[in-house]
Scaffold this motif. Structure first.
Motif, PDB file in Angstrom:
ATOM      1  N   ALA A  65       7.877  -1.124  -0.781  1.00  5.17           N
ATOM      2  CA  ALA A  65       6.705  -0.619  -1.505  1.00  5.17           C
ATOM      3  C   ALA A  65       5.658  -0.084  -0.531  1.00  5.17           C
ATOM      4  O   ALA A  65       5.073   0.975  -0.758  1.00  5.17           O
ATOM      5  N   LEU A  66       5.438  -0.786   0.564  1.00  3.21           N
ATOM      6  CA  LEU A  66       4.446  -0.347   1.543  1.00  3.21           C
ATOM      7  C   LEU A  66       4.915   0.879   2.326  1.00  3.21           C
ATOM      8  O   LEU A  66       4.089   1.651   2.809  1.00  3.21           O
ATOM      9  N   GLU A  67       6.226   1.071   2.444  1.00  2.00           N
ATOM     10  CA  GLU A  67       6.744   2.283   3.074  1.00  2.00           C
ATOM     11  C   GLU A  67       6.477   3.508   2.203  1.00  2.00           C
ATOM     12  O   GLU A  67       6.205   4.594   2.704  1.00  2.00           O
ATOM     13  N   ILE A  68       6.547   3.318   0.912  1.00  3.46           N
ATOM     14  CA  ILE A  68       6.396   4.419  -0.037  1.00  3.46           C
ATOM     15  C   ILE A  68       4.937   4.796  -0.221  1.00  3.46           C
ATOM     16  O   ILE A  68       4.566   5.961  -0.196  1.00  3.46           O
ATOM     17  N   GLU A  69       4.106   3.798  -0.431  1.00  2.00           N
ATOM     18  CA  GLU A  69       2.695   4.009  -0.761  1.00  2.00           C
ATOM     19  C   GLU A  69       1.826   3.229   0.205  1.00  2.00           C
ATOM     20  O   GLU A  69       1.875   2.005   0.228  1.00  2.00           O
ATOM     21  N   PRO A  70       1.031   3.905   1.022  1.00  2.00           N
ATOM     22  CA  PRO A  70       0.186   3.177   1.965  1.00  2.00           C
ATOM     23  C   PRO A  70      -0.867   2.332   1.238  1.00  2.00           C
ATOM     24  O   PRO A  70      -1.345   2.703   0.170  1.00  2.00           O
ATOM     25  N   ALA A  71      -1.188   1.191   1.838  1.00  2.00           N
ATOM     26  CA  ALA A  71      -2.185   0.297   1.260  1.00  2.00           C
ATOM     27  C   ALA A  71      -3.563   0.621   1.830  1.00  2.00           C
ATOM     28  O   ALA A  71      -3.680   1.027   2.986  1.00  2.00           O
ATOM     29  N   SER A  72      -4.578   0.421   1.015  1.00  2.00           N
ATOM     30  CA  SER A  72      -5.959   0.607   1.478  1.00  2.00           C
ATOM     31  C   SER A  72      -6.334  -0.566   2.384  1.00  2.00           C
ATOM     32  O   SER A  72      -5.641  -1.594   2.406  1.00  2.00           O
ATOM     33  N   GLU A  73      -7.413  -0.425   3.095  1.00  2.00           N
ATOM     34  CA  GLU A  73      -7.867  -1.517   3.966  1.00  2.00           C
ATOM     35  C   GLU A  73      -8.150  -2.774   3.149  1.00  2.00           C
ATOM     36  O   GLU A  73      -7.822  -3.880   3.556  1.00  2.00           O
ATOM     37  N   GLU A  74      -8.737  -2.597   1.976  1.00  2.00           N
ATOM     38  CA  GLU A  74      -9.020  -3.724   1.081  1.00  2.00           C
ATOM     39  C   GLU A  74      -7.729  -4.427   0.650  1.00  2.00           C
ATOM     40  O   GLU A  74      -7.650  -5.657   0.635  1.00  2.00           O
ATOM     41  N   GLN A  75      -6.710  -3.646   0.325  1.00  2.00           N
ATOM     42  CA  GLN A  75      -5.428  -4.224  -0.066  1.00  2.00           C
ATOM     43  C   GLN A  75      -4.765  -4.941   1.108  1.00  2.00           C
ATOM     44  O   GLN A  75      -4.166  -6.001   0.934  1.00  2.00           O
ATOM     45  N   LEU A  76      -4.884  -4.377   2.302  1.00  2.00           N
ATOM     46  CA  LEU A  76      -4.312  -5.012   3.486  1.00  2.00           C
ATOM     47  C   LEU A  76      -4.971  -6.365   3.756  1.00  2.00           C
ATOM     48  O   LEU A  76      -4.300  -7.324   4.152  1.00  2.00           O
ATOM     49  N   VAL A  77      -6.274  -6.458   3.526  1.00  2.00           N
ATOM     50  CA  VAL A  77      -6.975  -7.735   3.682  1.00  2.00           C
ATOM     51  C   VAL A  77      -6.389  -8.761   2.715  1.00  2.00           C
ATOM     52  O   VAL A  77      -6.117  -9.908   3.093  1.00  2.00           O
ATOM     53  N   GLU A  78      -6.176  -8.358   1.458  1.00  2.00           N
ATOM     54  CA  GLU A  78      -5.594  -9.260   0.461  1.00  2.00           C
ATOM     55  C   GLU A  78      -4.170  -9.658   0.836  1.00  2.00           C
ATOM     56  O   GLU A  78      -3.773 -10.810   0.664  1.00  2.00           O
ATOM     57  N   ILE A  79      -3.398  -8.719   1.367  1.00  2.00           N
ATOM     58  CA  ILE A  79      -2.027  -9.015   1.799  1.00  2.00           C
ATOM     59  C   ILE A  79      -2.044 -10.030   2.939  1.00  2.00           C
ATOM     60  O   ILE A  79      -1.263 -10.993   2.944  1.00  2.00           O
ATOM     61  N   ARG A  80      -2.946  -9.848   3.888  1.00  2.00           N
ATOM     62  CA  ARG A  80      -3.059 -10.795   5.014  1.00  2.00           C
ATOM     63  C   ARG A  80      -3.433 -12.197   4.523  1.00  2.00           C
ATOM     64  O   ARG A  80      -2.903 -13.200   5.008  1.00  2.00           O
ATOM     65  N   LYS A  81      -4.343 -12.273   3.553  1.00  2.00           N
ATOM     66  CA  LYS A  81      -4.726 -13.571   2.991  1.00  2.00           C
ATOM     67  C   LYS A  81      -3.522 -14.243   2.324  1.00  2.00           C
ATOM     68  O   LYS A  81      -3.307 -15.441   2.487  1.00  2.00           O
TER      69      LYS A  81
END
Length: 131
Positions: free
Chosen positions: A104-120
């Motif tokens: 999913a992340l290869e197809i559609e880049p995540a926003s910085e906000e989404q990346l923060v949530e993914i890291r959490k």
């Protein structure tokens, strides 16, 4: 022990209506019809019949106290999303949620906000695994 009956899996058309109801909270058939027919051809009676079927399936609840019946979703958006992702993960990725997330992340880049949530989420999962 009684097993909880699982709600019927929504079809594509039902998901479109549910998405509108999740965003709006509640709506009449006319309001759903106007929203959906603005983006694609649809007939009022088609929406009405689909919403009646959704009521029978337990996907929506109908309030009949007013002349125009008001519908609201009877299934949570988050749980429906989890169910579809779980099924997709099982069917295409041998149950690997990590592989599904990577694709999913290869197809559609995540926003910085989404990346923060993914890291959490990753940190929380790591903590749970170390317990």
């Amino acid at each position: 022990m009684t097993k909880k009956k699982e709600t019927t899996r929504p079809t594509e058309g039902e998901l479109e209506i549910l998405a509108f109801l999740w965003e709006r909270g509640s709506a009449t058939v006319r309001e759903v019809y106007e929203a959906i027919s603005a983006s694609r051809p649809m007939v009022y009676t088609g929406i009405l019949k689909l919403m009646q079927i959704m009521t029978d399936k337990g996907l929506v609840i109908r309030d009949e106290s007013a002349r125009a019946h008001v519908y609201r979703a009877n299934v949570a958006k988050e749980e429906t999303e989890r169910r579809f992702v779980r099924e997709l993960s099982q069917r295409l990725f041998s149950g690997s949620a990590a592989q599904l997330a990577l694709r999913a992340l290869e197809i559609e880049p995540a926003s910085e906000e989404q990346l923060v949530e993914i890291r959490k989420l990753l940190a929380r999962k790591k903590q749970e695994a170390n317990r």
